[in-house]
Design a protein around this motif. Structure first.
Motif, PDB file in Angstrom:
ATOM      1  N   SER A 101      10.528  15.493  -7.266  1.00  0.00           N
ATOM      2  CA  SER A 101      10.408  16.768  -7.988  1.00  0.00           C
ATOM      3  C   SER A 101      11.091  17.921  -7.256  1.00  0.00           C
ATOM      4  O   SER A 101      11.259  19.006  -7.837  1.00  0.00           O
ATOM      5  CB  SER A 101       8.934  17.118  -8.193  1.00  0.00           C
ATOM      6  OG  SER A 101       8.294  17.403  -6.953  1.00  0.00           O
ATOM      7  N   ILE A 102      11.515  17.718  -6.014  1.00  0.00           N
ATOM      8  CA  ILE A 102      12.024  18.831  -5.213  1.00  0.00           C
ATOM      9  C   ILE A 102      13.331  19.376  -5.773  1.00  0.00           C
ATOM     10  O   ILE A 102      13.481  20.588  -5.998  1.00  0.00           O
ATOM     11  CB  ILE A 102      12.173  18.410  -3.743  1.00  0.00           C
ATOM     12  CG1 ILE A 102      10.811  18.144  -3.123  1.00  0.00           C
ATOM     13  CG2 ILE A 102      12.914  19.488  -2.953  1.00  0.00           C
ATOM     14  CD1 ILE A 102      10.854  17.683  -1.685  1.00  0.00           C
ATOM     15  N   LEU A 103      14.308  18.512  -6.003  1.00  0.00           N
ATOM     16  CA  LEU A 103      15.614  18.991  -6.473  1.00  0.00           C
ATOM     17  C   LEU A 103      15.538  19.651  -7.850  1.00  0.00           C
ATOM     18  O   LEU A 103      16.103  20.739  -8.043  1.00  0.00           O
ATOM     19  CB  LEU A 103      16.620  17.839  -6.471  1.00  0.00           C
ATOM     20  CG  LEU A 103      17.119  17.385  -5.092  1.00  0.00           C
ATOM     21  CD1 LEU A 103      18.116  16.237  -5.228  1.00  0.00           C
ATOM     22  CD2 LEU A 103      17.754  18.539  -4.332  1.00  0.00           C
ATOM     23  N   PRO A 104      14.862  19.058  -8.835  1.00  0.00           N
ATOM     24  CA  PRO A 104      14.714  19.780 -10.115  1.00  0.00           C
ATOM     25  C   PRO A 104      14.008  21.117  -9.955  1.00  0.00           C
ATOM     26  O   PRO A 104      14.394  22.102 -10.592  1.00  0.00           O
ATOM     27  CB  PRO A 104      13.897  18.812 -10.978  1.00  0.00           C
ATOM     28  CG  PRO A 104      14.137  17.468 -10.394  1.00  0.00           C
ATOM     29  CD  PRO A 104      14.303  17.691  -8.928  1.00  0.00           C
ATOM     30  N   ALA A 105      12.982  21.162  -9.101  1.00  0.00           N
ATOM     31  CA  ALA A 105      12.266  22.416  -8.905  1.00  0.00           C
ATOM     32  C   ALA A 105      13.169  23.474  -8.275  1.00  0.00           C
ATOM     33  O   ALA A 105      13.152  24.650  -8.670  1.00  0.00           O
ATOM     34  CB  ALA A 105      11.030  22.187  -8.029  1.00  0.00           C
ATOM     35  N   LEU A 106      13.971  23.081  -7.296  1.00  0.00           N
ATOM     36  CA  LEU A 106      14.897  24.024  -6.670  1.00  0.00           C
ATOM     37  C   LEU A 106      15.917  24.542  -7.679  1.00  0.00           C
ATOM     38  O   LEU A 106      16.230  25.741  -7.715  1.00  0.00           O
ATOM     39  CB  LEU A 106      15.600  23.367  -5.486  1.00  0.00           C
ATOM     40  CG  LEU A 106      14.734  23.039  -4.262  1.00  0.00           C
ATOM     41  CD1 LEU A 106      15.548  22.272  -3.231  1.00  0.00           C
ATOM     42  CD2 LEU A 106      14.172  24.319  -3.640  1.00  0.00           C
TER      43      LEU A 106
ATOM     44  N   PRO B 271       8.450  13.909 -17.007  1.00  0.00           N
ATOM     45  CA  PRO B 271       7.418  14.365 -17.950  1.00  0.00           C
ATOM     46  C   PRO B 271       7.798  15.708 -18.553  1.00  0.00           C
ATOM     47  O   PRO B 271       8.185  16.641 -17.840  1.00  0.00           O
ATOM     48  CB  PRO B 271       6.162  14.482 -17.068  1.00  0.00           C
ATOM     49  CG  PRO B 271       6.429  13.640 -15.868  1.00  0.00           C
ATOM     50  CD  PRO B 271       7.912  13.680 -15.656  1.00  0.00           C
ATOM     51  N   GLY B 272       7.676  15.827 -19.876  1.00  0.00           N
ATOM     52  CA  GLY B 272       8.100  17.050 -20.538  1.00  0.00           C
ATOM     53  C   GLY B 272       7.327  18.276 -20.099  1.00  0.00           C
ATOM     54  O   GLY B 272       7.867  19.386 -20.072  1.00  0.00           O
TER      55      GLY B 272
END
Length: 428
Positions: free
Chosen positions: A24-29, A155-156
């Motif tokens: 989840s780190i890269l999408p969150a960044l 997850p959407g």
């Protein structure tokens, strides 16, 4: 006996393994950086347009920048411009803004350009609303649309959480604000795992958004009020009284909100509602002056620069006029949020208390006033405490605010907040 011991053993919430959080780190960044840049870009564009509308044009025409006539013309013209966007642009700039809070709906991509344009015009034109609600909605829509295509297996529900946290972090320049808001949301939902496991992705997005905004825009909320030392009993009493007064004042606006909203809805068409709202805002600006225009952050700094520069009556007028302007702007269809103008209302109320009773320290009055007004309007305890505290760079103020929030919360809990359902009834 073994079975009884097993039944009495405390339950332990299983932690989420690190390997489940790492993806989840890269999408969150990415969401954090993009959300922050969009916020900064819209605010920068609105600031440039504001300079043209409120400095360049009136100077060229030889009229006062903040004369009564020019304020009235600009606010009505802003209502016409935003009304055209709501009427003609595809998507109609999103749903009725009175029905939208920080927890934004997922809007289809066709709506987002019109919503951005309406927000920028509103910020530049002077209505008393902030950028938070529409920018969060735009960032949520973009994150869901782009994220669903880039990572279709994710997850959407993760994309709205990331975008909301990122935008809140960028708005306040710190991920702490986002963590507090998200923790309140999680408390109302059924979640799995530890709290920090659930907070990890949105907190990462919020940190990226806050850091991006800090590097690009350098936001600051410290009002540089006179230094506040160790709190005393008098400070505690003042904080409790001013916070309660702010909560009562805010609840008065909340109580009037559905009626004012219904009055504008009777006009039925955005080209009638929004110019009419602009005309009312112009009349209010004539009463309160130019400080009651715009979202209020720059104007708050001007107020706080000289806490003793106005009488209690002048501060009271600013308080009431700004609250009325917030109520009208939020009711007639302007796209914007209610937090930042509410901070102005609380600041003016706190300085009014200081002007009435010299023993009320300006820092105590301002922070307690902001706390009470925000509790009434948002019904979000953590974000109200956070915003009130960051205005005053003093650790001693936090204890006072925590105590003052308790009686203020008893006044507002269970009552409507400044948000409506689609049928016009208040949200509780």
């Amino acid at each position: 006996m073994v079975q009884d011991s097993a039944r009495q053993a405390p339950s332990v919430t299983p932690a989420t393994p690190a390997r489940a959080l790492l993806p989840s780190i890269l999408p969150a960044l990415a969401v954090g950086v993009v959300s922050s840049l969009l916020l900064v870009g819209v605010e920068a564009a609105a600031e440039e347009l504001q300079g043209v509308l409120w400095r360049t044009v009136p100077d060229a025409l030889g009229v006062g920048r903040y004369s009564v006539a020019w304020m009235f013309v600009m606010l009505v013209a802003t209502g016409v411009a935003v009304g055209l966007v709501v009427w003609k642009v595809p998507g109609h700039a999103g749903p009725d803004p009175a029905t939208v809070g920080l927890d934004a709906p997922v809007l289809p991509p066709v709506v987002l350009p019109g919503l951005l344009l309406a927000t920028a015009l509103m910020l530049a034109g002077g209505p008393s609303l902030g950028p938070e609600n529409p920018i969060i909605a735009v960032n949520v829509g973009l994150a869901v649309w782009l994220g669903g295509r880039a990572l279709p297996r994710a997850p959407g529900r993760i994309w709205p959480a990331l975008a909301e946290a990122a935008t809140i972090g960028a708005l306040f320049g710190t991920p702490v604000a986002a963590a507090l808001v998200i923790s309140e949301v999680l408390a109302r939902q059924e979640t799995r795992g530890l709290l920090w496991d659930n907070l990890f992705p949105p907190l990462t997005a919020a940190a990226a958004g806050a850091l991006t905004a800090t590097l690009v825009d350098h936001p600051s909320f410290d009002l540089d009020l006179p230094s506040f030392g160790r709190p005393g009993w008098g400070d505690l009493s003042a904080a409790v009284v001013v916070a309660a007064a702010g909560a009562l004042l805010g609840m008065g606006a909340v109580r009037a909100f559905p009626y004012v909203h219904a009055a504008f809805r009777r006009l039925r068409h955005p080209m009638l509602m929004l110019p009419a709202g602009g005309a009312v805002l112009g009349a209010l600006a004539a009463l309160g002056g130019h400080l009651t225009l715009f979202k209020g952050l720059d104007e708050i700094a001007e107020l706080a620069h000289d806490p003793d520069g106005r009488s209690a009556g002048e501060f009271a007028v600013l308080t009431v006029v700004k609250l009325a302007a917030l109520l009208v702007a939020a009711s007639c269809g302007f796209r914007g949020g209610r937090i930042f103008p509410a901070v102005f209302v609380g600041t003016a109320l706190g300085l009014c208390a200081h002007a009435l009773v010299s023993g009320v320290h300006p820092a105590v009055g301002v922070s307690a006033g902001v706390l009470g007004v925000l509790l009434a309007i948002t019904r979000q305890g953590w974000i109200s405490l956070f915003v009130a505290a960051v205005l005053v760079a003093s650790p001693g103020i936090i204890t006072l605010l925590c105590v003052a929030s308790l009686p203020a919360w008893l006044l507002v809990t269970g009552r409507p907040q400044m948000q409506l359902r689609p049928d016009g009834t208040p949200v509780r």
